[in-house]
Scaffold this motif. Structure first.
Motif, mmCIF file in Angstrom:
data_model
loop_
_atom_site.group_PDB
_atom_site.id
_atom_site.type_symbol
_atom_site.label_atom_id
_atom_site.label_comp_id
_atom_site.label_asym_id
_atom_site.label_seq_id
_atom_site.Cartn_x
_atom_site.Cartn_y
_atom_site.Cartn_z
ATOM 1 N N LEU A 48 43.209 33.039 33.059
ATOM 2 C CA LEU A 48 42.953 32.755 34.466
ATOM 3 C C LEU A 48 42.398 33.987 35.147
ATOM 4 C CD1 LEU A 48 43.272 31.118 37.133
ATOM 5 C CD2 LEU A 48 45.595 32.055 37.265
ATOM 6 N N ALA A 50 41.674 35.195 38.721
ATOM 7 C CA ALA A 50 42.123 34.741 40.035
ATOM 8 C C ALA A 50 41.357 35.411 41.164
ATOM 9 C CB ALA A 50 43.618 35.008 40.183
ATOM 10 N N SER A 51 40.959 34.597 42.114
ATOM 11 C CA SER A 51 40.361 35.055 43.361
ATOM 12 C C SER A 51 39.212 36.026 43.110
ATOM 13 C CB SER A 51 41.433 35.705 44.237
ATOM 14 O OG SER A 51 41.017 35.739 45.563
ATOM 15 N N ASN A 75 38.775 29.885 36.508
ATOM 16 C CA ASN A 75 38.434 30.835 37.552
ATOM 17 C C ASN A 75 38.759 30.226 38.911
ATOM 18 O OD1 ASN A 75 37.146 32.615 39.331
ATOM 19 N ND2 ASN A 75 35.500 33.010 37.885
ATOM 20 N N THR A 76 39.620 30.875 39.676
ATOM 21 C CA THR A 76 39.880 30.421 41.042
ATOM 22 C C THR A 76 38.918 31.163 41.950
ATOM 23 O OG1 THR A 76 41.601 32.078 41.454
ATOM 24 C CG2 THR A 76 42.305 29.971 40.537
#
Length: 143
Positions: A48, A50-51, A75-76
């Motif tokens: 992951l 993140a951001s 992917n956030t």
């Protein structure tokens, strides 16, 4: 770390670290130990990111999204970054490219005294705080 050598690495450290980590991930989940688990029905954990919005206006607004594209990853992406990516981003797997350069960047950072553990801990704490705040905000919406 404000030396010319350190400043030359600005914007490269995070991507280099992720590219090297991704190689370790692939080795782990393509190794003999995991093959036995996979044969028994196990699935690999996805990585992951993140951001991944770009905070520095001197960098391309889609830099992290583009550089962190790879198989078995999540992917956030902040809304503004996603909009920018839709507008002018390049969808191409890059996590397996530039590995030798990434290793060199990490080596240069070590020579400069960069403490990966300390920075990683700080980033993890900051990230957890942001996710906690977002979760609290979401809970308030349901009240």
């Amino acid at each position: 770390l404000g030396t010319p050598e350190a400043l030359a690495l600005r914007g490269k450290a995070a991507i280099a670290f992720v590219k090297v980590a991704y190689q370790h991930y692939k080795q782990l989940f393509n190794g003999t130990r995991f093959k036995a688990l996979k044969a028994a029905g196990a699935h690999p954990q996805r990585l992951l990111w993140a951001s991944t919005g770009t905070k520095n206006p001197a960098y391309r607004d889609t830099m992290y999204v583009e550089e962190l594209i790879g198989a078995d990853t999540v992917n956030t992406v902040p809304d503004a970054t996603l909009d920018a990516f839709r507008d002018h981003g390049v969808a191409q797997s890059k996590l397996d490219t530039g590995i030798e350069e990434a290793v060199l960047v990490l080596g240069q950072l070590r020579k400069l005294g960069f403490d990966f553990n300390r920075v990683g801990e700080q980033l993890q704490q900051e990230g957890l705080k942001l996710f906690d705040e977002a979760f609290e905000k979401l809970l308030k919406l349901t009240e």
